[in-house]
Write a protein that holds these residues in place. Structure first.
Motif, PDB file in Angstrom:
ATOM      1  N   ILE A  55       0.871  -1.178   0.000  1.00  0.00           N
ATOM      2  CA  ILE A  55       0.000   0.000   0.000  1.00  0.00           C
ATOM      3  C   ILE A  55       0.904   1.223   0.000  1.00  0.00           C
ATOM      4  CG2 ILE A  55      -1.813   1.281   1.193  1.00  0.00           C
ATOM      5  CD1 ILE A  55      -1.301  -2.420   1.872  1.00  0.00           C
ATOM      6  N   HIS A  56       0.948   1.903  -1.141  1.00  0.00           N
ATOM      7  CA  HIS A  56       1.902   3.003  -1.304  1.00  0.00           C
ATOM      8  C   HIS A  56       1.490   4.250  -0.528  1.00  0.00           C
ATOM      9  CE1 HIS A  56       4.770   5.732  -3.132  1.00  0.00           C
ATOM     10  NE2 HIS A  56       3.762   6.586  -3.321  1.00  0.00           N
ATOM     11  N   THR A  57       2.472   4.857   0.123  1.00  0.00           N
ATOM     12  CA  THR A  57       2.315   6.183   0.719  1.00  0.00           C
ATOM     13  C   THR A  57       3.689   6.845   0.813  1.00  0.00           C
ATOM     14  OG1 THR A  57       1.575   7.468   2.631  1.00  0.00           O
ATOM     15  CG2 THR A  57       2.455   5.281   3.089  1.00  0.00           C
ATOM     16  N   ASP A  58       3.720   8.138   0.577  1.00  0.00           N
ATOM     17  CA  ASP A  58       4.975   8.883   0.684  1.00  0.00           C
ATOM     18  C   ASP A  58       5.193   9.446   2.079  1.00  0.00           C
ATOM     19  OD1 ASP A  58       6.001   8.716  -1.993  1.00  0.00           O
ATOM     20  OD2 ASP A  58       4.372  10.044  -2.623  1.00  0.00           O
ATOM     21  N   GLU A  59       4.150   9.385   2.905  1.00  0.00           N
ATOM     22  CA  GLU A  59       4.216  10.033   4.220  1.00  0.00           C
ATOM     23  C   GLU A  59       4.618   9.040   5.298  1.00  0.00           C
ATOM     24  OE1 GLU A  59       1.641  13.562   6.262  1.00  0.00           O
ATOM     25  OE2 GLU A  59       0.505  11.840   5.560  1.00  0.00           O
ATOM     26  N   LYS A  60       5.446   9.493   6.238  1.00  0.00           N
ATOM     27  CA  LYS A  60       5.812   8.652   7.385  1.00  0.00           C
ATOM     28  C   LYS A  60       5.976   9.508   8.626  1.00  0.00           C
ATOM     29  CE  LYS A  60      10.870   8.601   7.304  1.00  0.00           C
ATOM     30  NZ  LYS A  60      12.048   7.723   7.411  1.00  0.00           N
ATOM     31  N   ILE A  61       5.914   8.865   9.775  1.00  0.00           N
ATOM     32  CA  ILE A  61       6.127   9.555  11.051  1.00  0.00           C
ATOM     33  C   ILE A  61       7.600   9.448  11.399  1.00  0.00           C
ATOM     34  CG2 ILE A  61       5.632   9.490  13.526  1.00  0.00           C
ATOM     35  CD1 ILE A  61       2.793   8.621  12.803  1.00  0.00           C
ATOM     36  N   ASN A  62       8.231  10.577  11.662  1.00  0.00           N
ATOM     37  CA  ASN A  62       9.653  10.605  11.980  1.00  0.00           C
ATOM     38  C   ASN A  62       9.896  10.346  13.461  1.00  0.00           C
ATOM     39  OD1 ASN A  62      10.428  11.377   9.269  1.00  0.00           O
ATOM     40  ND2 ASN A  62       9.585  13.406   9.743  1.00  0.00           N
ATOM     41  N   SER A  63      11.131  10.025  13.797  1.00  0.00           N
ATOM     42  CA  SER A  63      11.465   9.682  15.186  1.00  0.00           C
ATOM     43  C   SER A  63      11.289  10.857  16.142  1.00  0.00           C
ATOM     44  CB  SER A  63      12.906   9.174  15.264  1.00  0.00           C
ATOM     45  OG  SER A  63      13.814  10.163  14.796  1.00  0.00           O
ATOM     46  N   ASP A  64      11.414  12.089  15.624  1.00  0.00           N
ATOM     47  CA  ASP A  64      11.303  13.259  16.492  1.00  0.00           C
ATOM     48  C   ASP A  64       9.923  13.929  16.417  1.00  0.00           C
ATOM     49  OD1 ASP A  64      11.625  14.105  13.899  1.00  0.00           O
ATOM     50  OD2 ASP A  64      13.080  15.680  14.361  1.00  0.00           O
ATOM     51  N   ASP A  65       8.973  13.311  15.741  1.00  0.00           N
ATOM     52  CA  ASP A  65       7.615  13.864  15.690  1.00  0.00           C
ATOM     53  C   ASP A  65       6.914  13.700  17.028  1.00  0.00           C
ATOM     54  OD1 ASP A  65       7.747  14.710  13.087  1.00  0.00           O
ATOM     55  OD2 ASP A  65       6.739  12.962  12.233  1.00  0.00           O
ATOM     56  N   GLU A  66       6.088  14.684  17.378  1.00  0.00           N
ATOM     57  CA  GLU A  66       5.294  14.583  18.607  1.00  0.00           C
ATOM     58  C   GLU A  66       4.219  13.521  18.385  1.00  0.00           C
ATOM     59  OE1 GLU A  66       2.810  14.758  21.755  1.00  0.00           O
ATOM     60  OE2 GLU A  66       2.040  15.321  19.789  1.00  0.00           O
ATOM     61  N   PRO A  67       4.150  12.499  19.257  1.00  0.00           N
ATOM     62  CA  PRO A  67       3.324  11.321  18.994  1.00  0.00           C
ATOM     63  C   PRO A  67       1.863  11.586  18.629  1.00  0.00           C
ATOM     64  CG  PRO A  67       4.778  10.877  20.832  1.00  0.00           C
ATOM     65  CD  PRO A  67       4.959  12.328  20.476  1.00  0.00           C
ATOM     66  N   VAL A  68       1.111  12.214  19.529  1.00  0.00           N
ATOM     67  CA  VAL A  68      -0.328  12.365  19.298  1.00  0.00           C
ATOM     68  C   VAL A  68      -0.604  13.296  18.125  1.00  0.00           C
ATOM     69  CG1 VAL A  68      -2.523  13.097  20.310  1.00  0.00           C
ATOM     70  CG2 VAL A  68      -0.860  11.862  21.714  1.00  0.00           C
ATOM     71  N   LYS A  69       0.121  14.414  18.059  1.00  0.00           N
ATOM     72  CA  LYS A  69      -0.077  15.355  16.949  1.00  0.00           C
ATOM     73  C   LYS A  69       0.227  14.694  15.609  1.00  0.00           C
ATOM     74  CE  LYS A  69       0.786  19.751  19.348  1.00  0.00           C
ATOM     75  NZ  LYS A  69       1.708  20.909  19.473  1.00  0.00           N
ATOM     76  N   SER A  70       1.262  13.877  15.571  1.00  0.00           N
ATOM     77  CA  SER A  70       1.679  13.271  14.303  1.00  0.00           C
ATOM     78  C   SER A  70       0.640  12.297  13.762  1.00  0.00           C
ATOM     79  CB  SER A  70       3.031  12.572  14.457  1.00  0.00           C
ATOM     80  OG  SER A  70       2.955  11.505  15.375  1.00  0.00           O
ATOM     81  N   ILE A  71       0.022  11.503  14.638  1.00  0.00           N
ATOM     82  CA  ILE A  71      -0.957  10.539  14.112  1.00  0.00           C
ATOM     83  C   ILE A  71      -2.253  11.238  13.700  1.00  0.00           C
ATOM     84  CG2 ILE A  71       0.005   8.656  15.483  1.00  0.00           C
ATOM     85  CD1 ILE A  71      -2.596   8.817  17.196  1.00  0.00           C
ATOM     86  N   ARG A  72      -2.482  12.460  14.235  1.00  0.00           N
ATOM     87  CA  ARG A  72      -3.673  13.211  13.844  1.00  0.00           C
ATOM     88  C   ARG A  72      -3.459  14.033  12.579  1.00  0.00           C
ATOM     89  NH1 ARG A  72      -5.472  15.073  19.976  1.00  0.00           N
ATOM     90  NH2 ARG A  72      -6.551  13.123  20.501  1.00  0.00           N
ATOM     91  N   LYS A  73      -2.242  14.542  12.416  1.00  0.00           N
ATOM     92  CA  LYS A  73      -1.954  15.384  11.250  1.00  0.00           C
ATOM     93  C   LYS A  73      -1.507  14.571  10.035  1.00  0.00           C
ATOM     94  CE  LYS A  73      -0.847  19.717  13.642  1.00  0.00           C
ATOM     95  NZ  LYS A  73       0.189  20.763  13.852  1.00  0.00           N
ATOM     96  N   LYS A  74      -0.713  13.529  10.271  1.00  0.00           N
ATOM     97  CA  LYS A  74      -0.197  12.713   9.166  1.00  0.00           C
ATOM     98  C   LYS A  74      -1.103  11.509   8.939  1.00  0.00           C
ATOM     99  CE  LYS A  74       4.663  14.074   9.637  1.00  0.00           C
ATOM    100  NZ  LYS A  74       6.064  13.597   9.738  1.00  0.00           N
ATOM    101  N   LYS A  75      -2.259  11.763   8.409  1.00  0.00           N
ATOM    102  CA  LYS A  75      -3.290  10.733   8.284  1.00  0.00           C
ATOM    103  C   LYS A  75      -2.954   9.646   7.272  1.00  0.00           C
ATOM    104  CE  LYS A  75      -7.026  13.805   9.791  1.00  0.00           C
ATOM    105  NZ  LYS A  75      -7.096  13.220  11.128  1.00  0.00           N
ATOM    106  N   THR A  76      -2.014   9.945   6.350  1.00  0.00           N
ATOM    107  CA  THR A  76      -1.621   8.924   5.374  1.00  0.00           C
ATOM    108  C   THR A  76      -0.222   8.361   5.664  1.00  0.00           C
ATOM    109  OG1 THR A  76      -0.723  10.568   3.821  1.00  0.00           O
ATOM    110  CG2 THR A  76      -3.052   9.967   3.574  1.00  0.00           C
ATOM    111  N   ALA A  77       0.277   8.601   6.873  1.00  0.00           N
ATOM    112  CA  ALA A  77       1.582   8.036   7.256  1.00  0.00           C
ATOM    113  C   ALA A  77       1.488   6.514   7.292  1.00  0.00           C
ATOM    114  CB  ALA A  77       2.012   8.574   8.615  1.00  0.00           C
ATOM    115  N   SER A  78       2.591   5.849   6.988  1.00  0.00           N
ATOM    116  CA  SER A  78       2.602   4.379   6.915  1.00  0.00           C
ATOM    117  C   SER A  78       2.107   3.738   8.208  1.00  0.00           C
ATOM    118  CB  SER A  78       4.006   3.883   6.569  1.00  0.00           C
ATOM    119  OG  SER A  78       4.982   4.448   7.433  1.00  0.00           O
ATOM    120  N   MET A  79       2.534   4.265   9.350  1.00  0.00           N
ATOM    121  CA  MET A  79       2.109   3.708  10.635  1.00  0.00           C
ATOM    122  C   MET A  79       0.611   3.890  10.857  1.00  0.00           C
ATOM    123  SD  MET A  79       3.256   4.798  14.493  1.00  0.00           S
ATOM    124  CE  MET A  79       5.008   4.510  14.265  1.00  0.00           C
TER     125      MET A  79
END
Length: 333
Positions: A55-79
């Motif tokens: 399932i292709h996506t260009d977006e990912k969550i980085n190691s220094d991203d704020e956890p809760v904000k990242s999963i809410r803002k990066k809706k197409t992140a691989s995780m």
């Protein structure tokens, strides 16, 4: 059985993740993998595409991203996409080597906790030194929660016992409470209350308090503590093991001729000792108490560790440990 894999999570992604999947496919040809990430990069390392969906996506969550904000803002992140696959029933478990906080948040807010579990705990199987046949002990919470009360510790004891019975096949796991002494009266108000609760819980085999210095001696099969203490103990064990190995290596490399000859003679034994201390052989850390397995491995993981983690997830799915856990808490209501 389908596993949703965050192919872009971790320091060595996607190479180590996909190479680990290749190895796991040989071990478990019945497993199916949903791989989330950059299709071009994933295909570069796949040996074949049997039982694999990308399932292709260009977006990912980085190691220094704020956890809760990242999963809410990066809706197409691989995780995030992998977590939604589990929530929607498209996959049975999720695996990632990415941002730990984001994976915990994905587990809690997307996959969801079992209704009767107040706070899911992070569980790992850690090594035992004096009795390798014991194959380690399970410890939780290792950092999912900074603070816990006595009722949470009781639930961790039940969770850990279920995991040890169903995944590690221990018939009657010995459950212990981590404390600052082995006497019944030791500890804080929380641990004293937890001791009483654990002593009166019929579904577990509680053996009392244990001290941190005895953990690697195999004093228990399941060790329960709050998340802050558990995380500190885990990092102390990791740090001690790494520094001990570094000290031995430096000592032997700077030794006299006689010492270097001795080092060559014990080289194979030292490798075996390293294997005993390497708890990645048991798999990753499970956020236990959710509606499906959510499993995290170290960010710097290599292919073999990914393979072991997938083997662990296979055991969890094969044993239906989550289903049995739900049934247990339903009976308690």
């Amino acid at each position: 059985m389908k596993i949703a894999v965050d192919a872009m999570g971790g320091d060595n992604a996607p190479k180590a993740i996909i190479e680990g999947v290749n190895l796991a496919k040989q071990d478990f040809p019945e497993l199916e993998f949903l791989l989330y990430g950059k299709e071009e990069e994933i295909k570069k390392y796949l040996t074949d595409e049997k039982n694999v969906t990308i399932i292709h996506t260009d977006e990912k969550i980085n190691s220094d991203d704020e956890p809760v904000k990242s999963i809410r803002k990066k809706k197409t992140a691989s995780m995030v996409l992998a977590a939604h696959a589990v929530k929607n029933g498209e996959a049975d478990a999720i695996f990632s080597a990415g941002n730990t906080g984001a994976l915990l948040a994905s587990g809690l807010f997307i996959v969801g906790r079992i209704k009767q579990i107040a706070r899911p705990g992070l569980l790992s199987t850690l090594p035992v030194i004096n009795n390798p046949e014991q194959n380690g002990f399970d410890m939780l919470d290792l950092g999912a929660n900074a603070e816990n009360d006595a009722e949470h510790l009781l639930q961790y004891a039940i969770l850990g016992s279920f995991y040890a019975k169903n995944v590690r096949r221990i018939v009657e796991p010995r459950v212990a409470l981590l404390n600052n002494g082995t006497e019944d009266s030791k500890g804080s108000l929380v641990t004293k209350k937890a001791f009483d609760l654990l002593s009166n819980e019929p579904s577990i085999h509680f053996i009392g308090n244990v001290e941190a210095r005895d953990l690697l001696n195999g004093v228990a099969d399941v060790v329960v503590t709050d998340g802050f203490t558990g995380n500190a103990v885990l990092k102390s064990i990791e740090g001690t093991a790494l520094n001990l190995m570094s000290l031995m290596k430096n000592t032997l490399s700077n030794a006299s001729l006689k010492g270097k000859i001795g080092a060559l003679l014990v080289k194979d034994d030292l490798k075996e000792m390293t294997k005993v201390l390497d708890y990645s052989n048991a798999g990753g850390a499970v956020l236990f108490g959710l509606k499906a397995p959510v499993v995290k491995t170290h960010g710097a993981t290599e292919a073999q560790a990914v393979r072991y983690t997938i083997r662990q997830i296979h055991k969890m799915l094969e044993s239906d440990v989550v289903g049995k856990l739900v049934a247990h808490f339903d009976e308690e209501r």
